[in-house]
Design an enzyme around this catalytic site. Sequence first.
Site, short mmCIF file in Angstrom:
data_model
loop_
_atom_site.label_atom_id
_atom_site.label_comp_id
_atom_site.label_asym_id
_atom_site.label_seq_id
_atom_site.Cartn_x
_atom_site.Cartn_y
_atom_site.Cartn_z
N GLU A 1 10.68 69.98 96.71
CA GLU A 1 11.82 70.59 96.43
C GLU A 1 12.68 69.57 95.63
OE1 GLU A 1 12.54 73.40 96.69
OE2 GLU A 1 11.01 74.28 97.87
C1 FAD Z 1 1.81 69.40 98.75
C2 FAD Z 1 2.30 69.91 97.70
C3 FAD Z 1 3.09 71.06 97.96
C4 FAD Z 1 3.76 71.69 96.70
N1 FAD Z 1 4.57 73.01 97.00
C5 FAD Z 1 5.05 73.62 95.78
C6 FAD Z 1 5.20 74.79 95.86
O1 FAD Z 1 5.05 75.59 96.84
N2 FAD Z 1 5.76 75.61 94.56
C7 FAD Z 1 5.97 74.72 93.55
O2 FAD Z 1 6.30 75.23 92.49
N3 FAD Z 1 5.84 73.39 93.51
C8 FAD Z 1 5.36 72.70 94.78
N4 FAD Z 1 4.79 71.48 94.33
C9 FAD Z 1 5.07 70.40 93.50
C10 FAD Z 1 6.33 69.50 93.63
O3 FAD Z 1 7.70 70.20 93.89
C11 FAD Z 1 6.38 68.72 92.54
O4 FAD Z 1 5.33 67.70 92.80
C12 FAD Z 1 7.53 67.71 92.38
O5 FAD Z 1 8.68 68.62 91.92
C13 FAD Z 1 7.66 66.46 91.42
O6 FAD Z 1 6.80 66.77 90.30
P1 FAD Z 1 5.68 66.00 89.85
O7 FAD Z 1 4.67 65.87 90.85
O8 FAD Z 1 5.28 66.39 88.52
O9 FAD Z 1 6.12 64.41 89.68
P2 FAD Z 1 7.20 64.12 88.15
O10 FAD Z 1 8.17 65.21 87.94
O11 FAD Z 1 6.21 63.75 87.18
O12 FAD Z 1 7.89 62.79 88.68
C14 FAD Z 1 7.04 61.52 88.86
C15 FAD Z 1 8.12 60.54 89.28
O13 FAD Z 1 9.28 60.34 88.03
C16 FAD Z 1 10.50 60.56 88.71
N5 FAD Z 1 11.10 61.47 87.43
C17 FAD Z 1 10.84 62.69 87.10
N6 FAD Z 1 11.62 62.92 86.19
C18 FAD Z 1 12.92 62.24 86.30
C19 FAD Z 1 14.19 62.03 85.82
N7 FAD Z 1 14.64 63.14 84.98
N8 FAD Z 1 15.06 61.19 86.01
C20 FAD Z 1 14.59 60.50 87.21
N9 FAD Z 1 13.36 60.26 87.67
C21 FAD Z 1 12.57 61.26 87.34
C22 FAD Z 1 10.28 61.48 90.14
O14 FAD Z 1 11.28 61.15 90.96
C23 FAD Z 1 9.08 60.96 90.56
O15 FAD Z 1 9.33 59.48 91.20
C24 FAD Z 1 4.22 70.75 95.65
C25 FAD Z 1 3.82 69.51 95.48
C26 FAD Z 1 2.78 68.93 96.38
C27 FAD Z 1 2.06 67.68 96.17
#
Ligand code: FAD
Length: 581
Positions: free
Chosen positions: A433
């Site tokens: 989220e």
């Molecule tokens: C157990 C689990 C349940 C989930 N459930 C759902 C679900 O029901 N539906 C769904 O759609 N998704 C779901 N997710 C996905 C989750 O919302 C994402 O993992 C999350 O949004 C982060 O995306 P990412 O993992 O690609 O990390 P990334 O976006 O790659 O981020 C990696 C790091 O970079 C930082 N970062 C990235 N972009 C920026 C920026 N612009 N400025 C500053 N910092 C930045 C982040 O804060 C983080 O520290 C789930 C994930 C997990 C692990």
Amino acid sequence: MATFTAPLREMGFVLNDVLNVRQLSDIDAFNDATPDFISGLLDEAAKLIQGQIAPLNAPGDATGAQWKDGEVILPEGMAEAYKLFWESGWVGLSNPPEFNGQGLPYLVSKVVEEMLCSANVAFALYPGLTTGCFEAILANGSDAQKQTYLPKLGSGEWTGTMCITEPQAGTDLASIKTKATPQDDGSFAIEGGKIFITSGEHTMADNIIHFVLARLPDAPAGIKGLSTFVVPKYLVNDDGSLGERNAFTCSSIEHKMGIHASCTCVMSFEGAKGWMVGAPNTGIQNMFVMMNLARIMVGFQGLGQCELATQNAIAYAQERKQGTAFNGAPEIIHHPDVRRMLLQMKATTEGARVLAYETALYVDLAHHHPDAAVREEAQDWVDLNTPLVKAFCTDSAFDLGSMAVQVYGGHGYISEYGIEQIVRDSKILCLYEGTNGVQAMDLVRRKLMMHGGRLPRRFIDKVKGALADASGHEGITRPLGAAVEALADTTDWLQQSFKSDPNTGAFGCVDYQRAFALTYLGYNWLRMAQAASQHADDGFKANKLATAHFFASRMLTQVPTLLANVKAPVDALVALDAASF
Ligand SMILES: Cc1cc2nc3c(=O)[nH]c(=O)nc-3n(C[C@H](O)[C@H](O)[C@H](O)COP(=O)(O)OP(=O)(O)OC[C@H]3O[C@@H](n4cnc5c(N)ncnc54)[C@H](O)[C@@H]3O)c2cc1C
């Protein structure tokens, strides 16, 4: 094994003595939600959650959700517990009665959510995502979509999901590729892969309704080209009966650090039938209606885990004997460092509870208060508080989980005590989220700037007013005064510097967010100390005053240091190029 007892007295204190929950029953929509009614309802929720759902927490963690040939098998007892939970009306507690909800205040549903998330946060995700999907369709769906999906989502008979994330599109929603191609019958063919989809596949409900973010063929590139679609697992016939299975599969589930009993699914949409919700290319706005409430919900997940860590650590420290403390007592609760940890846990959990409950109360006022000016102010508070609740409660859950392990010593590291599960289960709350770094950017870049900067001004004025009215409690008012002055100064600096260079504050967002939350908790502890001073129970009063003084002298004092980081030069942070790290 970790145990859970609902902290009903603490909950009642915050609802009645600090936040005056009675004000909700003065609103037409909630006339029946009197303090007595709410108290009786919370007693019932506690019985069900402690008796039926908490016992599934450790076994569900050990077994986890399993995937076999496209089917997801949930740990034993989950399906029965979910059926009992929705059939008894708990999923739809604050949903409108016209869609099989109970029509109770959002605040009441969140207090129950706190209990559920202490007892079994993995279980809580099934009703939690269902509510998110319900809210998204309620806000933007057509009448026909509402009639088709909301009665069964509203009760929890069907479950729901949010299908946003793709391998290349996590935080960066602009990179979403899933396609939605218009069909002659008015539906859309959805094609693409989604990952990490919570509750994406299981058989404990007759149908699963997916809320999917996808792109129309002629959509503009980036974030402005996303639209939202409702995509049911089983198509729904005109008479409400279930028809054929839709064209998508769960191709696997993730093996993960925690929340093992919640299935996290890889979804493959292969021309699945979906229907657009809202107007074309308004997907982000539609998603955010739901996402804002979902962020508050995740904050409550964090609060629940804070409570679980705190109550187990205290109980263990009261029993465990090692050596003799400064006062000659053998139990570890008498050792200074253990006291320090337990007080930090108590002060954080109880202070965060006021922040979270007050935010939920403002959601109710923003939606239902008869006076437009009250509604507007309440919405400002919801907007301001949402990133604070999400980030502070979830960071605290992970920190307090780790602290609980420390209190247990080596025993905390051993699975059978159930304490290391809190660390594993709570880390995800800081990530989904919108990561907590994203919350900090939302606070600094959006919330501080909205409506000419009036959101933080409301908070600063409110705290200064409370300080001016306070008599006594100097141990709290003095550091709170220093904290709010420093916060006002840094807020002003951020608002000014944002106008000349939007990146100026970016390196200090997270420190600012924590400083803001700690100041908010200082204000909460002042209110709790004032309310407890009127309390007839001397033991309760002494407990609250000691914890308030601990918070004021040991935690609130961190605010000026955190805020100094916000304004510190960024030279060291930009000095290294990526390869030199
Ligand atoms: C157990 C689990 C349940 C989930 N459930 C759902 C679900 O029901 N539906 C769904 O759609 N998704 C779901 N997710 C996905 C989750 O919302 C994402 O993992 C999350 O949004 C982060 O995306 P990412 O993992 O690609 O990390 P990334 O976006 O790659 O981020 C990696 C790091 O970079 C930082 N970062 C990235 N972009 C920026 C920026 N612009 N400025 C500053 N910092 C930045 C982040 O804060 C983080 O520290 C789930 C994930 C997990 C692990």
